[in-house]
Design a protein around this motif. Sequence first.
Motif, mmCIF file in Angstrom:
data_model
loop_
_atom_site.group_PDB
_atom_site.id
_atom_site.type_symbol
_atom_site.label_atom_id
_atom_site.label_comp_id
_atom_site.label_asym_id
_atom_site.label_seq_id
_atom_site.Cartn_x
_atom_site.Cartn_y
_atom_site.Cartn_z
ATOM 1 N N LYS A 265 19.149 -37.083 2.544
ATOM 2 C CA LYS A 265 18.038 -37.656 1.792
ATOM 3 C C LYS A 265 16.872 -36.667 1.812
ATOM 4 O O LYS A 265 16.412 -36.254 2.876
ATOM 5 C CB LYS A 265 17.627 -38.995 2.399
ATOM 6 N N ILE A 266 16.413 -36.295 0.601
ATOM 7 C CA ILE A 266 15.353 -35.307 0.438
ATOM 8 C C ILE A 266 14.183 -35.965 -0.295
ATOM 9 O O ILE A 266 14.383 -36.702 -1.253
ATOM 10 C CB ILE A 266 15.869 -34.093 -0.363
ATOM 11 N N ASP A 267 12.964 -35.681 0.164
ATOM 12 C CA ASP A 267 11.785 -36.265 -0.458
ATOM 13 C C ASP A 267 10.646 -35.250 -0.385
ATOM 14 O O ASP A 267 10.737 -34.248 0.340
ATOM 15 C CB ASP A 267 11.392 -37.547 0.292
ATOM 16 N N THR A 268 9.593 -35.490 -1.119
ATOM 17 C CA THR A 268 8.404 -34.645 -1.050
ATOM 18 C C THR A 268 7.165 -35.517 -1.132
ATOM 19 O O THR A 268 7.148 -36.506 -1.867
ATOM 20 C CB THR A 268 8.417 -33.566 -2.161
ATOM 21 N N TRP A 269 6.147 -35.179 -0.334
ATOM 22 C CA TRP A 269 4.914 -35.940 -0.286
ATOM 23 C C TRP A 269 3.719 -35.001 -0.329
ATOM 24 O O TRP A 269 3.763 -33.901 0.205
ATOM 25 C CB TRP A 269 4.787 -36.744 1.011
ATOM 26 N N GLN B 96 9.455 -25.377 -1.908
ATOM 27 C CA GLN B 96 8.361 -26.345 -1.868
ATOM 28 C C GLN B 96 7.141 -25.695 -2.507
ATOM 29 O O GLN B 96 6.785 -24.560 -2.174
ATOM 30 C CB GLN B 96 8.058 -26.764 -0.434
ATOM 31 N N LEU C 237 12.324 -44.123 7.045
ATOM 32 C CA LEU C 237 12.935 -44.083 5.716
ATOM 33 C C LEU C 237 14.253 -43.299 5.678
ATOM 34 O O LEU C 237 14.843 -43.145 4.615
ATOM 35 C CB LEU C 237 11.941 -43.487 4.714
ATOM 36 N N ILE D 70 14.816 -40.043 6.038
ATOM 37 C CA ILE D 70 14.692 -38.813 5.252
ATOM 38 C C ILE D 70 15.078 -37.645 6.148
ATOM 39 O O ILE D 70 14.602 -37.525 7.272
ATOM 40 C CB ILE D 70 13.253 -38.644 4.723
ATOM 41 N N LEU E 7 11.915 -33.181 4.240
ATOM 42 C CA LEU E 7 10.683 -33.663 3.623
ATOM 43 C C LEU E 7 9.794 -32.474 3.267
ATOM 44 O O LEU E 7 9.361 -31.731 4.142
ATOM 45 C CB LEU E 7 9.937 -34.601 4.572
ATOM 46 N N MET F 36 9.384 -40.485 8.204
ATOM 47 C CA MET F 36 10.679 -39.873 7.866
ATOM 48 C C MET F 36 11.817 -40.616 8.546
ATOM 49 O O MET F 36 12.841 -40.908 7.923
ATOM 50 C CB MET F 36 10.730 -38.404 8.321
ATOM 51 N N MET G 191 10.660 -28.597 -5.459
ATOM 52 C CA MET G 191 9.961 -29.867 -5.308
ATOM 53 C C MET G 191 8.546 -29.624 -4.846
ATOM 54 O O MET G 191 8.208 -28.526 -4.383
ATOM 55 C CB MET G 191 10.701 -30.766 -4.324
#
Length: 185
Positions: free
Chosen positions: A39-43, A141, A64, A66, A69, A61, A176
Amino acid sequence: MFKAKLKSGVSSSSMGSPGGAVMNCECTKKKLNAKSNIKIDTWNVRTLAQFGKAHNAINEMERLKIHILGISEMRGPGSNFFDINDHRIYYSRTTNGKHEYGVGVIINKTIATYVTNFIPISERIMLLQIQTTPANINVIQVYAPTCQSDEDEIKEFYSQIIEVLKLPKQDLAIIMGDWNAKIGK
């Protein structure tokens, strides 16, 4: 110029290595199976420079689930990596000592063992390469300048992304971050 940096982990070019911190590790022969659920996310966190903010991000993280991140607005000087509990934080920030901009990637320690290269391009772009099978993963990133930024800064940002994207075609590139897009007038 980017290929030389990719192989050696050191760059004499104008692109990258703010603070001189670059990691190039060929120590691992094993590969992460990219077919597993990652699971990959960006904030955009506004800053991780305040006490406890990195721990809060890691707690979220874990909650959720993740694994990788991306962080925009790390803020602070220098580029390097450090460990907090079962996570590693790679970051690329300013070289002028100001607490502005900055990008980072937080990954869990299991995935950190598969990282082969960390290249801080600028305070707005970084590359993290992860050795996986059937294809390696390149996490890029970004934290884009806003439309109010100087035109030269915007052009330089996008030209650096074009340089970074000169990666092996069989690799998976994940770009991302915070593109600072505006909708409407």
